[in-house]
Write a protein that holds these residues in place. Structure first.
Motif, short mmCIF file in Angstrom:
data_model
loop_
_atom_site.label_atom_id
_atom_site.label_comp_id
_atom_site.label_asym_id
_atom_site.label_seq_id
_atom_site.Cartn_x
_atom_site.Cartn_y
_atom_site.Cartn_z
N PRO A 56 4.71 3.13 -4.23
CA PRO A 56 3.39 2.58 -4.53
C PRO A 56 2.25 3.30 -3.83
O PRO A 56 1.11 3.21 -4.27
CB PRO A 56 3.49 1.13 -4.05
N HIS A 57 2.55 4.03 -2.74
CA HIS A 57 1.47 4.63 -1.96
C HIS A 57 1.81 6.08 -1.58
O HIS A 57 2.94 6.38 -1.18
CB HIS A 57 1.22 3.84 -0.68
N GLN A 203 6.05 2.22 1.17
CA GLN A 203 6.09 1.03 0.33
C GLN A 203 5.05 -0.01 0.74
O GLN A 203 4.62 -0.82 -0.07
CB GLN A 203 7.49 0.39 0.41
N ASP A 204 4.65 0.00 2.01
CA ASP A 204 3.84 -1.06 2.59
C ASP A 204 2.34 -0.74 2.49
O ASP A 204 1.89 0.31 2.97
CB ASP A 204 4.24 -1.26 4.05
N GLY A 205 1.57 -1.66 1.90
CA GLY A 205 0.15 -1.43 1.71
C GLY A 205 -0.62 -1.35 3.01
O GLY A 205 -1.55 -0.54 3.15
N ALA A 206 -0.27 -2.18 3.99
CA ALA A 206 -0.96 -2.16 5.27
C ALA A 206 -0.71 -0.84 6.00
O ALA A 206 -1.61 -0.27 6.63
CB ALA A 206 -0.52 -3.34 6.13
N ALA A 208 -0.02 2.01 4.49
CA ALA A 208 -0.76 3.02 3.74
C ALA A 208 -2.24 3.03 4.14
O ALA A 208 -2.85 4.10 4.27
CB ALA A 208 -0.63 2.77 2.24
N ASP A 209 -2.81 1.85 4.35
CA ASP A 209 -4.21 1.77 4.79
C ASP A 209 -4.38 2.41 6.17
O ASP A 209 -5.34 3.14 6.41
CB ASP A 209 -4.64 0.30 4.84
N THR A 212 -4.15 6.18 5.78
CA THR A 212 -5.38 6.71 5.19
C THR A 212 -6.45 6.90 6.26
O THR A 212 -7.12 7.94 6.32
CB THR A 212 -5.89 5.77 4.09
N ARG A 220 -12.04 4.73 5.52
CA ARG A 220 -11.34 4.23 4.34
C ARG A 220 -12.13 4.63 3.08
O ARG A 220 -13.28 5.03 3.15
CB ARG A 220 -11.27 2.70 4.36
#
Length: 424
Positions: A56-57, A203-206, A208-209, A212, A220
């Motif tokens: 996903p990321h 896989q983890d959105g947090a 990935a943030d 970034t 961001r």
């Protein structure tokens, strides 16, 4: 070798020039540049690579080294921590651990895969172990089932370094998507390249943030970018560094990714040809993949020699002799990390070295037997060779047999080389 030249590398994909031209005329050559009302080349590549990976990321970076650094930082690895790394790999796997002021703990390899041994990883874990970095080396995939189970049992995240494995799969799923993070290098010699470049997938959105922000000076993406202004905003939660991939590199990678599956298929076909040529030949054994590898990629084709069949000489001497006979660029693998000429931790005053256990920093006192043995017994061929016509390898068995017959002269050459290297 026949009447053909070995394939050149890197080679531009069909749409590379078109993509570069579009960026050059876009008014935006870097990610922090002014938003043009459409996704950047970096964002387009990130989306396409994430889709290719089934992740996903994807967070692109300047190179594979910076990808490893931000992966460790995102997992909160820092001063006083230990990170387990393989003893047989490129120096960046240790230097990036040092870069976050942690200690690289070098472990031995599995002789079958040349990747980190699960048993050695388990033995190396202490109360200070904060991450495990596994490298899918040459054309192998580490035993992910065993290593991920170790990480889960001890509550330690696993980072997959996939710099040699763009497109490889384990149990039908891309390597790099199994651990907490997967890192990639797109340096010039890699299977997917823009000269320099890197990426982290997760896989983890947090996470990935956090990745970034770590690669873009803490910034961001703006939720509502304004045309003519930077798409990156200082809405940050961590201090970062500028590791942003350039728009030009992203444009090249977007094209190169289109060519990667077919190139990987061709390399696998030729690797099977070489396997077949060598299967009845005494003294040489191709390095095999574990049964769970469902798609194998070849950064380097690797074969292990029985040194006795070559008069007891090292892989370095055999590789030079075979290169002279065939024109194929054989090489021995990396030296063990603790003997790598580029591993010089004490030359960096910014590293917090005081109080560290020298046995950890400099490698285990007794060395790593399988890593040492691999350096003496393994031959590799860089992947562009596997894009050659399959007849490029027809003379290989005869050349190997000839080198074996001339073992006595190889011994003399190696002995003379040792003597010339010995200080007076």
């Amino acid at each position: 070798m026949g009447d053909f030249a070995l394939p050149a590398w890197p080679r531009p994909a069909q749409n590379a020039l078109r993509n570069l031209q579009a960026v050059l005329e876009s008014g935006r050559w870097s990610l922090p540049g002014a938003w043009q009302g459409r996704p950047s080349a970096e964002e387009r590549f990130a989306a396409r690579f994430a889709d290719f990976m089934g992740a996903p990321h994807c967070v692109p970076t300047t190179n594979g080294t910076s990808a490893l650094v931000i992966a460790l930082e995102a997992l909160d690895v820092g001063a006083g921590d230990e990170v387990i790394v393989p003893g047989l790999t490129w120096v960046a796997n240790a230097s990036t651990v040092l870069a976050v002021n942690a200690t690289p703990v070098m472990v031995d390899i599995d002789p079958a895969t040349l990747c980190a041994s699960p048993a050695a990883i388990e033995r190396a874990i202490t109360e200070r172990t904060r991450a495990i970095v596994v490298v899918h080396l040459f054309s192998s995939v580490a035993d992910l089932d065993a290593i991920l189970a170790i990480g889960e049992r001890h509550g330690i995240p696993v980072v997959e370094d996939c710099s040699h494995a763009h497109g490889a799969s384990w149990r039908g799923r891309r390597v790099g998507t199994w651990g907490a993070a997967g890192t990639f290098s797109m340096q010039e010699r890699k299977l997917l390249t823009s000269g320099e470049g890197g990426a982290v997938v997760c896989q983890d959105g947090a996470l990935a943030d956090r990745l970034t922000q770590l690669r873009s000076d803490g910034r961001r993406f703006a939720p509502h970018p304004v045309e003519g202004e930077s798409e990156l905003v200082a809405d940050c939660s961590v201090a970062g560094t500028n590791y942003c991939m350039s728009e030009l590199c992203a444009a090249v990678l977007d094209a190169q990714l289109e060519a990667l599956p077919e190139q990987n298929r061709r390399r696998a076909e030729n690797a099977a040809v070489v396997d077949k040529l060598l299967e009845e030949l005494p003294g040489v054994t191709p390095v095999r993949a574990l049964p769970s590898v469902t798609e194998r990629t070849y950064y380097q084709y690797a074969v292990r020699i029985d040194r006795e069949a070559f008069g007891g000489v090292t892989a370095t001497t055999v590789s030079r002799a075979l290169t002279a006979e065939t024109g194929l660029p054989f090489q021995a693998p990396y030296p063990p990390m603790y003997r790598h000429p580029l591993y010089r931790p004490r030359t960096k005053r910014r590293f917090l070295l005081e109080g560290r256990d020298p046995g950890r920093l400099d490698g285990p006192a007794g060395g790593l037997p399988e890593t040492e043995r691999a350096h003496l017994e393994v031959l590799t061929l860089h992947h562009p060779v596997l894009l050659a016509p399959d007849q490029a390898f027809d003379a290989l068995p005869e050349a190997i047999e000839k080198v074996q017959r001339e073992a006595a002269s190889l011994c003399a050459v190696e002995s003379a080389s040792r003597e010339s290297a010995t200080p007076l």
